[in-house]
Design an enzyme around this catalytic site. Structure first.
Site, PDB file in Angstrom:
ATOM      1  N   ASP A 156       0.836  -1.203   0.000  1.00 37.25           N
ATOM      2  CA  ASP A 156       0.000   0.000   0.000  1.00 37.25           C
ATOM      3  C   ASP A 156       0.871   1.252   0.000  1.00 37.25           C
ATOM      4  O   ASP A 156       2.048   1.215   0.372  1.00 37.25           O
ATOM      5  CB  ASP A 156      -0.912  -0.017   1.233  1.00 37.25           C
ATOM      6  CG  ASP A 156      -2.137   0.868   1.075  1.00 37.25           C
ATOM      7  OD1 ASP A 156      -2.402   1.329  -0.053  1.00 37.25           O
ATOM      8  OD2 ASP A 156      -2.835   1.085   2.077  1.00 37.25           O
TER       9      ASP A 156
ATOM     10  N   GLU B 234       2.570   5.000  -4.202  1.00 34.65           N
ATOM     11  CA  GLU B 234       2.635   6.036  -5.250  1.00 34.65           C
ATOM     12  C   GLU B 234       4.021   6.695  -5.364  1.00 34.65           C
ATOM     13  O   GLU B 234       4.400   7.007  -6.514  1.00 34.65           O
ATOM     14  CB  GLU B 234       1.565   7.114  -4.999  1.00 34.65           C
ATOM     15  CG  GLU B 234       0.143   6.635  -5.098  1.00 34.65           C
ATOM     16  CD  GLU B 234      -0.326   5.904  -3.844  1.00 34.65           C
ATOM     17  OE1 GLU B 234      -1.273   5.134  -3.952  1.00 34.65           O
ATOM     18  OE2 GLU B 234       0.284   6.105  -2.769  1.00 34.65           O
TER      19      GLU B 234
ATOM     20  N   ASP C  30      -8.938   4.172  -2.775  1.00 32.07           N
ATOM     21  CA  ASP C  30      -9.915   4.444  -1.716  1.00 32.07           C
ATOM     22  C   ASP C  30     -11.177   5.105  -2.276  1.00 32.07           C
ATOM     23  O   ASP C  30     -11.457   6.287  -2.046  1.00 32.07           O
ATOM     24  CB  ASP C  30      -9.289   5.333  -0.641  1.00 32.07           C
ATOM     25  CG  ASP C  30      -8.139   4.647   0.075  1.00 32.07           C
ATOM     26  OD1 ASP C  30      -8.059   3.408   0.019  1.00 32.07           O
ATOM     27  OD2 ASP C  30      -7.311   5.351   0.684  1.00 32.07           O
TER      28      ASP C  30
END
Length: 816
Positions: A412, A415, A480
């Site tokens: 997670d 980015e 999300d």
């Protein structure tokens, strides 16, 4: 610097034909004083190197249909992240005239004007793409400029919610979280510096830096690719159809390896399970409620009791998970795998900060010290996955946890979610390598897992990556998303855009992740119904609203239970689509324009999609819908649920809806395989096989396949250790002929013989006999469900059922 501002010369048009103006008529400009001019060229084993007044340019054919063009080839640059084999090149043919070079790989040809320098690309004699002013270097950025054709539609750019055709848009090339998005977003978790054109080419800007893509926004006929710094290269791939284009593209950027079969099963996930007791209770609840389950996913509470302050511990919180090894072993005995979240950040308050600093695992500040900064979870640094030290340190943690029994990994915040621009990595600063961080993380983890478990397929789910990350087994999701109808409605667009550029397992947090004060029951049901017909079945969300179907009311469970079981029955179909993806890059979810490539209007459709070869799915994305308009392509279709036959000339079909299902159509001529439902893929068996064939006189010849292997071996295709069942149906006026065969060396646990039931939908009542390899059997006229006949015809359902044993021998079945 490289710069060219000029039109195309009359000599070029005389030499290469008049197709160039189809790009749109470029405004003729005076040759700019900074224009690039050809000086000389050299054909080498690794490609064509052209020397100009402003440096070298290298052209390399990676295949007959793919070329890499590298400007400033004589300067030090970052490696290619997009290419699977960046050093490889094929031999290409070079011809020269006084004013031009022509460099051809076969399908694709580069035509190079010497003065002023310009490159145009042709598929056979058709102009695909032309540089406008080529490569430019300015004080704050580098860029490439290309012409766009009138009417040309452009897909791509990765995760955005802007409509399927991105022409007329400008957006950042910088992976960034968009928490709680709904029905619009120009910048999200996983952007891609690549486009797919309606002219059937793919263009990749092979640059990992912070940048932007302008697709005719500033200038309507210009595509501009920009970056702050980084590699000055692009890759162009051509195809003769969309499937062949995707195949050519994934040939050079890499194909997705087969996932473990369990990745296609049912996941239990939320943000998050806070204790071992809660985790065990959830797995038990799936068993009690008779819902299949293959995987339990643990969010960040596995390493700390709070959201903040613990990231980077990367070890069990023994207070709340006192016996994690026993827990995972118990789950494994039940056929349930454990997946853990990991993040690339190590907080200064975590147990591993000092160890990470000592190991030199962290990215640095400009002074060469470990870079610490504020992020939502606390103060900390980021692991430098580009350095040997960072990769070694991170890999050792994965190795230890995998040894404990962790079956798969969730990466997670890759980015990365927080990435200060002055952060220094081993190969460049944060802005230069930002978009490749998740890519390199996946590469490191994929290799570590294969080194540790060479006979098992890794499971790697990540939120961000780069062009080509699919070759490291990356399974991305769409971040999300809000618990809204708009969030659900955006998922088909997001999935198709990513799938077309290599990421066949893109999926969403089913039910939505963010916000929502109370459960919207109808929306939740619709989202999980859609989930049955997309790559990964993983409900996930903030835990104030339960994500898992087993914690819903009785009506919701009664609706969803048979659908989840249906997904398990359909595993041969889904797994075969996965095999096709590994073999050719063909996505599991496919856009409607694949059905009619000459109809560019279909490119805009984002409400329906093909699921595998045979199913057309239309999710319901609004409340209270009583009927749905389905843009079914021309031909014959069958209602998946009711078996109703529809014939359409391409006009939309309007179907009534109910809360129990979403519209799914089966195309005429489809083979749909099923196995008995199981509670976990560990119990998966195909020794009992049911094949449904949707017969229609409009389809005189139909073909299908079913791919079977052990579901685990990463080399099953390479080693030919599989069982490929091929199916063919030939339809004439008075006969229906099936040819069934098996190829491959087989695999451990493969059934030598399969008890097979062939159900023929829309069957004619004219057939009286069945011949199986020359043996004739009379067809009984009866209710097949209650008749133990080898061949029977159900008049009311218009279904013909054949029961036989399928061994290694080929079978010929003839109905007459």
């Amino acid at each position: 610097m490289f710069r060219r501002i000029a039109g195309f010369s009359p000599i070029f048009l005389m030499l290469f034909g008049s197709s160039l103006p189809t790009m749109g008529n470029p405004v003729k400009r005076e040759i700019h004083p900074d224009a690039v001019f050809y000086k000389e060229h050299k054909l080498r084993n690794d490609g064509l190197v052209i020397t100009t007044n402003q440096g070298n340019i290298r052209l390399q054919f990676k295949s007959e249909a793919a070329i890499e063009v590298l400007y400033r080839a004589d300067s030090k640059q970052l490696p290619s992240f997009a290419l699977a084999q960046p050093e490889s090149a094929i031999k290409a043919q070079l011809t020269e005239t006084e004013n031009h070079l022509q460099f051809s790989g076969g399908t694709l040809t580069a035509r190079i004007q010497k003065r002023p320098f310009a490159i145009s690309y042709y598929r056979d004699s058709e102009l695909l793409l032309a540089e406008e002013s080529g490569f430019q270097v300015n004080t704050d950025k580098i860029n490439f400029r290309f012409y766009l054709s009138p009417g040309e539609k452009i897909l791509g750019g990765g995760q955005r919610i802007l409509g399927m055709d991105r022409r007329g848009q400008r957006f950042p090339l910088y992976n960034r979280a968009h928490y709680g998005y709904s029905d619009h977003s120009g910048q999200m978790y996983f952007g891609l510096p690549a486009i797919m054109s309606s002219k059937q080419y793919i263009l990749v800007f092979d640059n990992s830096a912070s940048g932007a893509m302008d697709i005719g926004k500033t200038e309507s006929d210009i595509l501009q690719l920009e970056a702050k710094s980084g590699r000055s290269a692009y890759i162009l791939v051509a195809g003769n159809s969309y499937p062949s284009l995707i195949e050519n593209f994934t040939q050079v950027t890499g194909r997705q390896p087969l996932p473990p079969r369990w990745a296609l099963g049912s996941f239990a996930s939320r943000f998050g399970y806070r204790s071992e007791a809660e985790t065990r209770a959830t797995v038990q609840k799936y068993k009690t409620e008779d819902f299949p389950l293959d995987t339990i996913v643990l969010d960040l509470y596995w390493f700390g009791k709070d959201i903040k302050g613990h990231m980077g511990n990367l070890d069990w919180d023994k207070e709340n998970f006192p016996t994690p090894l026993d827990m995972m072993a118990d789950f494994k005995q039940q056929g349930v795998k454990t997946v853990l979240i990991t993040e690339p950040f190590v907080l200064t308050s975590s147990k591993r900060w000092d160890d990470a600093v000592k190991a030199k695992a962290l990215a640095k500040d400009p002074q060469g010290q470990p870079k610490a900064f504020e992020l939502y979870f606390g103060n900390g640094g980021i692991i430098d996955v580009f350095s040997k030290e960072g990769s070694r340190w991170f890999s050792s943690i994965y190795k230890d946890l995998s040894k404990q029994g962790v079956a798969g990994w969730w990466g997670d915040l890759g980015e990365p979610e927080m990435h200060p621009e002055d952060t220094q990595h081993a190969i460049g600063d944060a802005d230069t390598v930002h978009n490749a961080y998740g890519h390199r993380w996946a590469e490191m983890l994929y290799q570590q897992q294969l080194d540790q478990f060479p006979e098992l397929r890794p499971f790697i789910m990540m939120r961000a990556g780069f062009v080509g990350s699919q070759r490291y087994g990356m399974i991305p999701w769409t971040g999300d998303v809000s618990r809204t109808w708009g969030g659900l409605a955006s998922q088909v667009e997001l999935a198709l855009q990513m799938s077309l550029l290599g990421f066949g397992y893109i999926h969403s947090d089913l039910g939505g992740f963010a916000d929502g004060e109370t459960l919207d029951k109808e929306m939740y049901i619709r989202w999980l119904q859609y989930g049955v017909f997309q790559p990964v079945y993983r409900p996930h969300g903030q835990d104030h609203i339960p994500s898992e179907p087993v914690f819903q009311d009785e009506e919701t469970k009664a609706i969803l239970r048979p659908l989840v079981k249906l997904r398990y029955r359909m595993l041969p179909y889904i797994y075969t689509a996965a095999y096709q993806n590994t073999l050719t890059g063909m996505p599991l979810m496919r856009p409607l324009f694949f059905s009619d490539e000459k109809n560019p209007a279909l490119i805009d459709n984002k409400t329906s999609y093909f699921w595998g070869d045979s199913l057309l799915v239309t999710p319901i994305t609004q409340a209270g819908v009583e009927s749905v308009s389905i843009p079914a392509p021309k031909g014959v279709w069958f209602d998946f649920w009711k078996d109703t036959r529809y014939q359409t000339d391409g006009a939309p079909l309007t179907l009534p809806t109910d809360l129990h299902t979403i519209p799914v159509l089966v195309k005429a001529g489809a083979f749909m395989p099923y196995v008995p439902a199981v509670s976990t893929t560990e119990d998966y068996r195909s020794d009992s096989l049911e094949i449904h064939y949707y017969a229609d006189a409009s389809v005189p010849l139909a073909q299908g396949e079913i791919f079977e292997d052990d579901g685990k071996d990463p080399n099953s295709i390479k080693r030919n250790q599989f069982d490929l069942l091929t199916l063919q149906a030939t339809h004439t006026d008075n006969q229906l002929h099936f040819q069934l065969a098996r190829t491959g060396k087989g695999y451990r646990g493969m059934p030598e013989r399969r008890a097979t039931t062939l159900v023929i939908h829309n069957a004619s009542d004219q057939y009286q006999h069945l011949d199986i390899n020359g043996k004739t059997i009379a067809i009984a006229q009866a209710d097949c469900a209650s008749t133990p006949a080898l061949a029977c015809y159900d008049q009311e359902r218009r279904q013909l059922q054949l029961v036989f044993t399928w061994g290694r021998e080929a079978l010929n079945l003839r109905l007459h």
